[in-house]
Design a protein around this motif. Sequence first.
Motif, PDB file in Angstrom:
ATOM      1  N   PRO A  34       0.945  -1.192   0.080  1.00 12.21           N
ATOM      2  CA  PRO A  34       0.069   0.009  -0.064  1.00 12.21           C
ATOM      3  C   PRO A  34       0.773   1.328   0.011  1.00 12.21           C
ATOM      4  N   LEU A  35       2.034   1.052   0.881  1.00 10.58           N
ATOM      5  CA  LEU A  35       2.851   2.503   0.644  1.00 10.58           C
ATOM      6  C   LEU A  35       3.141   3.133  -0.745  1.00 10.58           C
ATOM      7  N   PHE A  36       3.318   1.921  -1.727  1.00 10.00           N
ATOM      8  CA  PHE A  36       3.941   2.249  -2.861  1.00 10.00           C
ATOM      9  C   PHE A  36       2.750   2.460  -3.929  1.00 10.00           C
ATOM     10  N   VAL A  37       1.514   1.752  -3.902  1.00 12.90           N
ATOM     11  CA  VAL A  37       0.472   1.740  -4.635  1.00 12.90           C
ATOM     12  C   VAL A  37      -0.440   2.896  -4.620  1.00 12.90           C
ATOM     13  N   ARG A  38      -0.386   3.525  -3.358  1.00 14.24           N
ATOM     14  CA  ARG A  38      -1.377   4.558  -3.086  1.00 14.24           C
ATOM     15  C   ARG A  38      -1.302   5.733  -4.294  1.00 14.24           C
ATOM     16  N   GLY A  39      -2.095   6.613  -4.316  1.00 10.36           N
ATOM     17  CA  GLY A  39      -2.219   7.663  -5.615  1.00 10.36           C
ATOM     18  C   GLY A  39      -0.698   8.303  -5.898  1.00 10.36           C
ATOM     19  N   ILE A  40      -0.275   8.311  -6.899  1.00  6.49           N
ATOM     20  CA  ILE A  40       0.978   9.010  -7.230  1.00  6.49           C
ATOM     21  C   ILE A  40       0.470   9.994  -8.287  1.00  6.49           C
ATOM     22  N   PHE A  41       0.516  11.223  -8.297  1.00 11.82           N
ATOM     23  CA  PHE A  41       0.051  12.110  -9.319  1.00 11.82           C
ATOM     24  C   PHE A  41       1.132  12.981  -9.966  1.00 11.82           C
ATOM     25  N   LEU A  42       1.377  12.435 -11.145  1.00  3.94           N
ATOM     26  CA  LEU A  42       2.572  13.332 -11.656  1.00  3.94           C
ATOM     27  C   LEU A  42       2.054  13.956 -13.189  1.00  3.94           C
ATOM     28  N   LYS A  43       2.529  15.167 -13.405  1.00  6.02           N
ATOM     29  CA  LYS A  43       1.916  15.980 -14.150  1.00  6.02           C
ATOM     30  C   LYS A  43       2.303  15.959 -15.665  1.00  6.02           C
ATOM     31  N   THR A  44       3.373  15.335 -15.999  1.00  8.85           N
ATOM     32  CA  THR A  44       3.760  14.973 -17.283  1.00  8.85           C
ATOM     33  C   THR A  44       4.302  13.750 -17.590  1.00  8.85           C
ATOM     34  N   PRO A  45       4.160  13.179 -18.837  1.00 14.20           N
ATOM     35  CA  PRO A  45       4.572  11.993 -19.110  1.00 14.20           C
ATOM     36  C   PRO A  45       5.982  11.639 -18.886  1.00 14.20           C
ATOM     37  N   ARG A  46       6.756  12.777 -18.874  1.00 15.02           N
ATOM     38  CA  ARG A  46       8.300  12.573 -18.580  1.00 15.02           C
ATOM     39  C   ARG A  46       8.476  12.445 -17.099  1.00 15.02           C
ATOM     40  N   ARG A  47       7.636  12.933 -16.359  1.00 19.18           N
ATOM     41  CA  ARG A  47       7.869  12.514 -14.908  1.00 19.18           C
ATOM     42  C   ARG A  47       7.472  11.242 -14.469  1.00 19.18           C
ATOM     43  N   VAL A  48       6.666  10.610 -15.066  1.00 18.10           N
ATOM     44  CA  VAL A  48       6.320   9.233 -14.837  1.00 18.10           C
ATOM     45  C   VAL A  48       7.096   8.490 -15.517  1.00 18.10           C
ATOM     46  N   GLU A  49       7.936   8.673 -16.748  1.00 15.41           N
ATOM     47  CA  GLU A  49       8.862   7.940 -17.198  1.00 15.41           C
ATOM     48  C   GLU A  49      10.260   7.910 -16.099  1.00 15.41           C
ATOM     49  N   ALA A  50      10.498   9.245 -15.521  1.00 20.56           N
ATOM     50  CA  ALA A  50      11.527   9.210 -14.610  1.00 20.56           C
ATOM     51  C   ALA A  50      11.147   8.211 -13.213  1.00 20.56           C
ATOM     52  N   LEU A  51       9.958   8.531 -13.035  1.00 18.58           N
ATOM     53  CA  LEU A  51       9.537   7.610 -11.714  1.00 18.58           C
ATOM     54  C   LEU A  51       9.953   6.020 -12.098  1.00 18.58           C
ATOM     55  N   GLY A  52       9.681   5.839 -13.117  1.00 12.74           N
ATOM     56  CA  GLY A  52       9.701   4.689 -13.471  1.00 12.74           C
ATOM     57  C   GLY A  52      11.146   3.931 -13.514  1.00 12.74           C
ATOM     58  N   TYR A  53      12.133   4.813 -13.877  1.00  9.53           N
ATOM     59  CA  TYR A  53      13.359   4.428 -13.825  1.00  9.53           C
ATOM     60  C   TYR A  53      13.910   4.426 -12.277  1.00  9.53           C
ATOM     61  N   VAL A  54      13.276   5.365 -11.340  1.00  6.96           N
ATOM     62  CA  VAL A  54      13.670   5.501 -10.121  1.00  6.96           C
ATOM     63  C   VAL A  54      13.174   4.110  -9.629  1.00  6.96           C
ATOM     64  N   ILE A  55      12.087   3.803  -9.909  1.00  4.96           N
ATOM     65  CA  ILE A  55      11.539   2.463  -9.249  1.00  4.96           C
ATOM     66  C   ILE A  55      12.479   1.102  -9.765  1.00  4.96           C
ATOM     67  N   LEU A  56      12.727   1.079 -11.119  1.00  4.69           N
ATOM     68  CA  LEU A  56      13.726   0.228 -11.628  1.00  4.69           C
ATOM     69  C   LEU A  56      15.271   0.196 -10.745  1.00  4.69           C
ATOM     70  N   LEU A  57      15.451   1.002 -10.483  1.00  2.00           N
ATOM     71  CA  LEU A  57      16.862   1.366  -9.749  1.00  2.00           C
ATOM     72  C   LEU A  57      16.737   0.937  -8.233  1.00  2.00           C
ATOM     73  N   ALA A  58      15.381   1.031  -7.799  1.00  2.00           N
ATOM     74  CA  ALA A  58      15.116   0.492  -6.088  1.00  2.00           C
ATOM     75  C   ALA A  58      15.058  -0.845  -6.124  1.00  2.00           C
ATOM     76  N   VAL A  59      14.374  -1.421  -7.324  1.00  2.00           N
ATOM     77  CA  VAL A  59      14.450  -2.794  -7.561  1.00  2.00           C
ATOM     78  C   VAL A  59      15.590  -3.608  -7.662  1.00  2.00           C
ATOM     79  N   MET A  60      16.490  -3.040  -8.486  1.00  2.00           N
ATOM     80  CA  MET A  60      17.834  -3.477  -8.651  1.00  2.00           C
ATOM     81  C   MET A  60      18.620  -3.452  -7.287  1.00  2.00           C
ATOM     82  N   VAL A  61      18.423  -2.415  -6.693  1.00  2.00           N
ATOM     83  CA  VAL A  61      19.198  -2.295  -5.359  1.00  2.00           C
ATOM     84  C   VAL A  61      18.782  -3.410  -4.395  1.00  2.00           C
ATOM     85  N   ALA A  62      17.349  -3.494  -4.185  1.00  2.00           N
ATOM     86  CA  ALA A  62      16.701  -4.368  -3.571  1.00  2.00           C
ATOM     87  C   ALA A  62      16.985  -5.740  -3.744  1.00  2.00           C
TER      88      ALA A  62
END
Length: 144
Positions: A34-62
């Motif tokens: 739930p901490l990760f899945v709750r609503g995240i509001f990003l204004k631009t597709p570029r920010r959504v893409e950036a968040l995707g990269y951050v999540i991928l990096l977090a998964v790789m580190v984990a």
Amino acid sequence: VTNESREKLDDRSVLSQYKNQSRAEMCFRFLKQPLFVRGIFLKTPRRVEALGYVILLAVMVAAFLQRRIRKALQDQNATILAPGNRVLDRPTVTVILDMLQYISVVYLHHGTHTERYLPTNTSPEILKLLRLAGYDERIYLART
């Protein structure tokens, strides 16, 4: 079923990749909390893409942390005592992160400088987990 031709992937390769798919999906399981899945509001597709990269990096580190701890446990033929008195030799990243979240740091202010300490009641299992990961308590106590 695959989009690849038989020349690129034979039946065995397709089956092998399919069976390994669950390993990759397990890495993302902790992101469905739930901490990760709750609503995240990003204004631009570029920010959504950036968040995707951050999540991928977090998964790789984990995944790297989990692999490192599991390998150390295997090499030492050891186990850790997880919450609920569970003895584990292959802890998941969720268990590892849950255990590490309980580390507290005490700050003592002395005039112009501050000293950092771990409480004396810090769980030995948590300190063991840090050592298995290749670290010690200094990562929490060092000045930034």
